[in-house]
Design an enzyme around this catalytic site. Sequence first.
Site, PDB file in Angstrom:
ATOM      1  CE1 TYR A 189      -3.650   2.566   0.678  1.00  0.00           C
ATOM      2  CE2 TYR A 189      -2.344   3.234   2.588  1.00  0.00           C
ATOM      3  CZ  TYR A 189      -3.399   3.463   1.713  1.00  0.00           C
ATOM      4  OH  TYR A 189      -4.192   4.571   1.862  1.00  0.00           O
ATOM      5  CE  LYS A 193      -3.586   5.490  -1.786  1.00  0.00           C
ATOM      6  NZ  LYS A 193      -4.492   6.349  -2.569  1.00  0.00           N
TER       7      LYS A 193
END
Length: 323
Positions: A189, A193
Amino acid sequence: MTWDIDRDMQDLPGKVAIVTGGNTGIGKETVRQLARRGAVVYMASRTEARARAAIAELNSAHPEIATKGGRIEFLELDLTSLAGCQAAARAFLEKETRLDILVNNAGIMATPFELTADGFDIQFQSNYLGHFAFTYPLLPTLVKTSEDPSTSVRIVQVSSSGHAFASSDVSFDKVASVNRDFGSTWTRYGQSKLSNILFAKALDKRLASHRIFSSATHPGVVRTELNRGYMQTYPWLSRVQGVLEGILKALVLTSPYKGALTPLYAAVASEIEENGWRGEYFVPYAKRTQPSKLAMDEKLADELWTFSENVVREKCGSLDSRE
């Protein structure tokens, strides 16, 4: 004084916007606020039925959308298909000749490891690479719109403070690098990002001669469907989901309205242009700050851009589906 949606957000007559993941959460709130001020807003979403229901709900709740000349349109966008992302851009360009605001908001969080049909980590493609494939064909229209002196063109990537979870040895030199398991869904993740912020900076570098302001934002820890991902990764949490969500809601989670404030600030606030804030990173609420050291690495941003160009060209035959 913190920038405020109700107090400071001006009307947007004649403006055209796209919000990805616009049928729920922060995206839906962003669509609401833009349309209420007279913008034509394309709600880019994978599931048409859910998007149509959200559009009907917003139109019913806000008659001022129509009275101010605003409109909400559905735009089919499946970020897990690079060809589908290009098709979505083409569908938009067949309807509109301008684009003032692009908010790349859609995403997933902390899901189990999975490769898309295109062969990429699903978090990396859903949160970043799909948005690259969607945005690239829109760049000529964004540039053309920026020549209109009555507008200030904005491109906003909705990132996260979770970009700091990215591995210190993150690399975008080959597909195997971005598809590493890393041993943690949160590290994957973080990579996705981090890519959002690097994308904002890479866009700014390539659009510096135009009146286009590219930003990345952390919206806060918000009550949205994004939180479903870690339930899939950690199924045992489902046994205490209600209690956990109650605790998070009381102590941490904020509303989609507050979550939309910072992305909306980057998308419409006049001081972005007045201060010449290009390639910047904003956190709640509407505060400019520095992201992680990796997110400020220009060479890494260039590496990501080159990687993205190469893989989209390879998978789709070209970078722009109109070529």
